[in-house]
Scaffold this motif. Structure first.
Motif, PDB file in Angstrom:
ATOM      1  N   VAL A 272       0.616  -0.895   0.048  1.00 56.42           N
ATOM      2  CA  VAL A 272       0.187   0.065   0.085  1.00 56.42           C
ATOM      3  C   VAL A 272       1.322   1.605  -0.324  1.00 56.42           C
ATOM      4  CG1 VAL A 272      -1.979   1.814   1.490  1.00 56.42           C
ATOM      5  CG2 VAL A 272      -1.811  -0.984   0.890  1.00 56.42           C
ATOM      6  N   SER A 273       1.411   1.602   1.264  1.00 54.54           N
ATOM      7  CA  SER A 273       2.592   2.417   0.905  1.00 54.54           C
ATOM      8  C   SER A 273       1.721   3.913   0.909  1.00 54.54           C
ATOM      9  CB  SER A 273       3.610   2.862  -0.060  1.00 54.54           C
ATOM     10  OG  SER A 273       4.669   3.531   0.597  1.00 54.54           O
ATOM     11  N   ASP A 274       2.608   5.571   1.144  1.00 53.07           N
ATOM     12  CA  ASP A 274       2.423   6.255   1.601  1.00 53.07           C
ATOM     13  C   ASP A 274       1.066   6.922   1.610  1.00 53.07           C
ATOM     14  OD1 ASP A 274       4.072   6.874   0.263  1.00 53.07           O
ATOM     15  OD2 ASP A 274       4.865   8.249   1.591  1.00 53.07           O
ATOM     16  N   HIS A 275       0.541   6.128  -0.116  1.00 50.96           N
ATOM     17  CA  HIS A 275      -0.501   7.161  -0.895  1.00 50.96           C
ATOM     18  C   HIS A 275      -1.722   6.132  -1.087  1.00 50.96           C
ATOM     19  CE1 HIS A 275      -2.107   9.310  -3.716  1.00 50.96           C
ATOM     20  NE2 HIS A 275      -2.352   8.374  -4.528  1.00 50.96           N
ATOM     21  N   PHE A 276      -2.647   6.615  -0.142  1.00 49.75           N
ATOM     22  CA  PHE A 276      -3.625   5.678   0.289  1.00 49.75           C
ATOM     23  C   PHE A 276      -4.948   6.626  -0.349  1.00 49.75           C
ATOM     24  CE2 PHE A 276      -6.965   3.247   2.861  1.00 49.75           C
ATOM     25  CZ  PHE A 276      -5.926   2.215   3.626  1.00 49.75           C
ATOM     26  N   ASP A 277      -5.165   5.861  -1.129  1.00 53.97           N
ATOM     27  CA  ASP A 277      -5.904   6.318  -2.517  1.00 53.97           C
ATOM     28  C   ASP A 277      -7.152   5.535  -2.731  1.00 53.97           C
ATOM     29  OD1 ASP A 277      -7.401   8.668  -4.619  1.00 53.97           O
ATOM     30  OD2 ASP A 277      -7.165   6.246  -5.502  1.00 53.97           O
ATOM     31  N   VAL A 278      -8.757   5.829  -1.908  1.00 55.91           N
ATOM     32  CA  VAL A 278      -9.873   4.354  -1.906  1.00 55.91           C
ATOM     33  C   VAL A 278      -9.286   3.640  -3.208  1.00 55.91           C
ATOM     34  CG1 VAL A 278     -12.026   4.076  -1.438  1.00 55.91           C
ATOM     35  CG2 VAL A 278     -10.618   6.126   0.356  1.00 55.91           C
ATOM     36  N   LEU A 279      -9.376   4.068  -4.199  1.00 58.90           N
ATOM     37  CA  LEU A 279      -9.808   3.843  -5.567  1.00 58.90           C
ATOM     38  C   LEU A 279      -8.083   2.687  -5.759  1.00 58.90           C
ATOM     39  CD1 LEU A 279     -11.297   3.113  -7.816  1.00 58.90           C
ATOM     40  CD2 LEU A 279     -10.156   4.994  -9.033  1.00 58.90           C
ATOM     41  N   THR A 280      -7.591   3.482  -6.293  1.00 57.81           N
ATOM     42  CA  THR A 280      -6.303   2.535  -6.349  1.00 57.81           C
ATOM     43  C   THR A 280      -6.028   1.466  -5.417  1.00 57.81           C
ATOM     44  OG1 THR A 280      -5.168   4.788  -6.897  1.00 57.81           O
ATOM     45  CG2 THR A 280      -3.427   2.547  -6.151  1.00 57.81           C
ATOM     46  N   VAL A 281      -6.208   1.837  -3.892  1.00 56.03           N
ATOM     47  CA  VAL A 281      -6.087   1.012  -3.017  1.00 56.03           C
ATOM     48  C   VAL A 281      -6.736  -0.607  -3.464  1.00 56.03           C
ATOM     49  CG1 VAL A 281      -5.651  -0.229  -1.239  1.00 56.03           C
ATOM     50  CG2 VAL A 281      -5.126   1.816  -0.989  1.00 56.03           C
TER      51      VAL A 281
ATOM     52  N   GLY B  52     -18.572 -15.056   0.277  1.00 56.78           N
ATOM     53  CA  GLY B  52     -18.475 -16.645  -0.096  1.00 56.78           C
ATOM     54  C   GLY B  52     -17.087 -17.495   0.449  1.00 56.78           C
ATOM     55  N   LYS B  53     -16.177 -16.417   0.465  1.00 55.94           N
ATOM     56  CA  LYS B  53     -14.925 -17.413   0.068  1.00 55.94           C
ATOM     57  C   LYS B  53     -13.820 -16.326   1.411  1.00 55.94           C
ATOM     58  CE  LYS B  53     -14.690 -17.183  -4.874  1.00 55.94           C
ATOM     59  NZ  LYS B  53     -13.891 -17.212  -6.390  1.00 55.94           N
ATOM     60  N   LYS B  54     -12.842 -17.125   1.821  1.00 55.32           N
ATOM     61  CA  LYS B  54     -12.639 -17.046   3.196  1.00 55.32           C
ATOM     62  C   LYS B  54     -11.295 -16.522   2.232  1.00 55.32           C
ATOM     63  CE  LYS B  54     -10.396 -19.224   6.910  1.00 55.32           C
ATOM     64  NZ  LYS B  54     -10.012 -21.114   7.754  1.00 55.32           N
ATOM     65  N   PHE B  55     -10.755 -15.710   2.660  1.00 59.65           N
ATOM     66  CA  PHE B  55      -9.491 -14.827   1.550  1.00 59.65           C
ATOM     67  C   PHE B  55      -8.707 -14.932   2.950  1.00 59.65           C
ATOM     68  CE2 PHE B  55     -12.128 -11.448   2.659  1.00 59.65           C
ATOM     69  CZ  PHE B  55     -11.732 -10.186   2.889  1.00 59.65           C
ATOM     70  N   LEU B  56      -7.322 -14.842   2.591  1.00 56.62           N
ATOM     71  CA  LEU B  56      -6.560 -13.900   3.354  1.00 56.62           C
ATOM     72  C   LEU B  56      -5.350 -12.878   2.913  1.00 56.62           C
ATOM     73  CD1 LEU B  56      -4.157 -13.621   5.347  1.00 56.62           C
ATOM     74  CD2 LEU B  56      -2.550 -15.093   4.510  1.00 56.62           C
ATOM     75  N   LEU B  57      -5.531 -11.601   3.649  1.00 56.44           N
ATOM     76  CA  LEU B  57      -5.285 -10.417   2.895  1.00 56.44           C
ATOM     77  C   LEU B  57      -3.781  -9.539   3.494  1.00 56.44           C
ATOM     78  CD1 LEU B  57      -5.264  -8.173   0.360  1.00 56.44           C
ATOM     79  CD2 LEU B  57      -7.157  -7.072   1.757  1.00 56.44           C
ATOM     80  N   VAL B  58      -2.868  -9.607   2.599  1.00 52.35           N
ATOM     81  CA  VAL B  58      -1.961  -8.352   3.520  1.00 52.35           C
ATOM     82  C   VAL B  58      -1.970  -7.372   3.431  1.00 52.35           C
ATOM     83  CG1 VAL B  58       0.502  -8.415   3.271  1.00 52.35           C
ATOM     84  CG2 VAL B  58      -0.688 -10.809   4.175  1.00 52.35           C
ATOM     85  N   LEU B  59      -1.962  -6.635   3.929  1.00 48.31           N
ATOM     86  CA  LEU B  59      -1.777  -4.918   3.439  1.00 48.31           C
ATOM     87  C   LEU B  59      -0.442  -4.348   3.751  1.00 48.31           C
ATOM     88  CD1 LEU B  59      -5.750  -3.425   4.067  1.00 48.31           C
ATOM     89  CD2 LEU B  59      -3.800  -4.640   1.957  1.00 48.31           C
ATOM     90  N   ASP B  60       0.748  -4.426   3.188  1.00 48.27           N
ATOM     91  CA  ASP B  60       2.401  -4.121   3.771  1.00 48.27           C
ATOM     92  C   ASP B  60       2.531  -2.407   3.362  1.00 48.27           C
ATOM     93  OD1 ASP B  60       4.462  -4.761   4.238  1.00 48.27           O
ATOM     94  OD2 ASP B  60       5.333  -4.170   2.260  1.00 48.27           O
ATOM     95  N   ASP B  61       3.585  -1.932   4.665  1.00 48.83           N
ATOM     96  CA  ASP B  61       3.575  -0.483   4.628  1.00 48.83           C
ATOM     97  C   ASP B  61       1.782   0.071   4.547  1.00 48.83           C
ATOM     98  OD1 ASP B  61       5.107   1.320   4.963  1.00 48.83           O
ATOM     99  OD2 ASP B  61       5.879   1.533   3.140  1.00 48.83           O
ATOM    100  N   ILE B  62       1.138   0.089   5.499  1.00 51.31           N
ATOM    101  CA  ILE B  62       0.193   1.597   5.453  1.00 51.31           C
ATOM    102  C   ILE B  62      -0.042   2.863   6.818  1.00 51.31           C
ATOM    103  CG2 ILE B  62      -2.139   1.438   6.551  1.00 51.31           C
ATOM    104  CD1 ILE B  62      -2.999  -0.475   5.469  1.00 51.31           C
ATOM    105  N   TRP B  63      -0.031   3.379   6.294  1.00 54.54           N
ATOM    106  CA  TRP B  63       0.366   4.837   6.632  1.00 54.54           C
ATOM    107  C   TRP B  63      -1.164   6.108   7.255  1.00 54.54           C
ATOM    108  CZ3 TRP B  63       5.586   6.709   7.863  1.00 54.54           C
ATOM    109  CH2 TRP B  63       6.107   6.106   7.283  1.00 54.54           C
ATOM    110  N   ASN B  64      -2.243   5.515   6.792  1.00 55.93           N
ATOM    111  CA  ASN B  64      -3.284   6.236   6.840  1.00 55.93           C
ATOM    112  C   ASN B  64      -4.242   6.325   7.623  1.00 55.93           C
ATOM    113  OD1 ASN B  64      -5.851   7.126   5.543  1.00 55.93           O
ATOM    114  ND2 ASN B  64      -6.644   5.222   6.189  1.00 55.93           N
ATOM    115  N   GLU B  65      -3.952   7.466   8.137  1.00 55.79           N
ATOM    116  CA  GLU B  65      -5.011   7.670   9.615  1.00 55.79           C
ATOM    117  C   GLU B  65      -5.902   8.442   9.108  1.00 55.79           C
ATOM    118  OE1 GLU B  65      -1.885   9.819  11.745  1.00 55.79           O
ATOM    119  OE2 GLU B  65      -0.344   8.675  11.727  1.00 55.79           O
TER     120      GLU B  65
END
Length: 485
Positions: A280-289, A320-333
């Motif tokens: 993800v990094s420091d630019h947390f744009d909702v559409l992009t992410v 209906g699916k069981k998922f694992l999602l890793v979001l690396d390097d989040i800065w959004n506050e």
């Protein structure tokens, strides 16, 4: 000034990017930008690149065409010689000034003034180079010889241009001579080591992926076990995927730990229907992410520019699916941004998990996640990391005389795996006791956080880069983290 720096760096660095020697910068480039990007760009471009800038001027002064121009125009060739001598005198002070700038604002101002004068000199030399090229191109379109044509062109139109060049160089020399005289007042010492053309071949954070880079991870077995147990547990929050945030300062190895967890065979026991890794990094744009998450889930490029469309597509893929999602390097506050991204994720099946890496515990709070705080490595684990990266030819036994110095250097890395790896790679290229001792005794270790956000071990590695790689790095830090060229 910022624009001038950008133009200067882009103009003089594009050729370097394609150089094979630049490849040694890649890992170092990734490591350095684990520090805040804005800070790195401001501090390095603003003050610690004098030796890199000087190399550009030295390269231009070495051009035979430059001296041909001065002889052909009957200009004072001594100006070029004096400029070369003065720049070397300034360069002898560069290393000391670059180390002292963070503690002494007067030295930092001196570096800035010198760089301005070097810019002026380089611009003048660049103008000459441009005019020479222009004349040669025009001369080639005529049947006359290049020499005859260029000579006539100079005689007809260049008298004012010549005066501008000569007066400009004299003005630059006056500035540099004045600045060189300030060394006593600033306490700057000349160094026999020259930053220009020297340094070791050590290497904006590159986007992370789920692939494990380090086959062995030291001192994180307990952390890894705790996180895997949580990810594979049956505890759920109604209609929401459970979230765990790995929190810790830059350089602790949060991403590396997440990579090892993501790829551990034990994760197969959780029977996730789909897994995805997103940097993800420091630019947390909702559409992009959100679109990046969708693309990671589907392994397909999505060109949608409408959040409604992306939300619905992601909802359909995860329902209906069981998922694992890793979001690396989040800065959004901002809670509202996270809630917008989280909306389609809530349609996953019970047992879905989100693993987050972040430096800021406030980020974890906004995401309403559990927190796993990552601590510094123990003394024994620190030595293992350092020894692995500093030993040559996979021989993990350092000589006794180097081991004692190495242990003192390890103490200065303060338990940060990134610092240990980076300084270890730097010392891998140096085998003499004096080199190791010099790095141990460097004043950079004493920089306090209020003086610089850069981890001292990383700054040391930057300091010992060859000047052409410093210029390459200076060009790269002008772009935001994870910028796609």
């Amino acid at each position: 000034m910022v624009t001038a720096v950008k133009i200067f760096l882009i103009r003089n660095t594009l050729a370097i990017i394609a150089s094979p020697s630049t490849l040694s910068l890649v890992n170092f480039h990734s490591a350095l930008t684990s520090c805040p990007t804005a800070t790195m760009a401001a501090e390095l471009v603003g003050g610690a690149l004098l030796s890199a800038f000087l190399q550009v001027a030295f390269d231009k002064l070495a051009s035979p065409q430059l001296f041909d121009f001065f002889r052909g125009r009957k200009l004072d060739e001594k100006l070029l010689g004096n400029l070369n001598i003065m720049l070397h005198s300034i360069n002898a002070l560069a290393d000391d000034a670059e180390l002292k700038q963070f503690r002494d604002p007067h030295v930092k101002a001196w570096l800035f003034a010198v760089k301005e004068a070097v810019f002026d000199a380089e611009d003048l030399l660049g103008e000459i180079d441009y005019e020479l090229t222009k004349c040669q191109v025009e001369a080639q379109s005529e049947p006359q010889t290049i020499t005859y044509k260029v000579s006539n062109f100079f005689n007809a139109t260049f008298s004012s241009f010549n005066k501008k060049i000569e007066s400009g160089l004299k003005e630059v020399l006056d500035k540099l001579e004045y600045l060189a005289r300030q060394k006593g007042a600033l306490g700057l010492k000349e160094s026999t080591y020259s930053s220009v053309g020297s340094g070791s071949n050590v290497s904006q954070k590159l986007p992370s992926t789920s692939l494990v880079v380090e086959s062995v991870i030291y001192g994180r077995d307990a952390d890894k076990e705790i996180i895997i147990n949580w990810l594979t547990s049956e505890t759920d929050i109604l209609n929401q995927p459970s979230i765990l945030s790995i929190v810790g300062m830059g350089g602790l190895g949060k991403t590396t730990l997440a990579q090892h967890v993501y790829n551990d065979p034990k994760m197969d026991n959780a029977k996730f229907d789909c897994k995805a890794w997103v940097c993800v990094s420091d630019h947390f744009d909702v559409l992009t992410v959100t679109k990046t998450i969708l693309e990671a889930i589907t392994n397909e490029k999505d060109d949608s520019r409408n959040l409604e469309m992306v939300h619905n597509k992601l909802k359909q893929k995860l329902s209906g699916k069981k998922f694992l999602l890793v979001l690396d390097d989040i800065w959004n506050e901002r809670r509202d941004k996270w809630e917008a991204v989280q909306t389609p994720l809530s349609y996953g099946a019970p047992g879905s998990r989100i693993l987050v890496t972040t430096r800021d515990e406030k980020v974890a709070s906004i995401m309403q996640s559990k927190v796993h705080r990552l601590k510094q490595l123990s003394e024994d684990e620190c030595w293992k990391v350092f020894e692995k990266h500093s030993s040559k030819d996979d021989n993990l036994e350092l000589k006794d005389e180097l081991k004692e110095i190495g242990k003192r250097i390890v103490e200065k890395c303060k338990g940060l795996p990134l610092a240990l790896k980076t300084i270890g790679c730097l010392l891998r290229t140096k085998s003499s006791i004096s080199d190791w001792q010099s790095i141990l005794e460097s004043g950079i270790w004493d920089l306090q956080k209020e003086d610089s956000e850069i981890i001292p071990a990383l700054f040391l590695s930057y300091h010992y880069l060859p000047s052409h790689l410093k210029r390459c790095f200076a060009y790269c830090v002008l772009f935001s983290k994870d910028y796609s060229l």
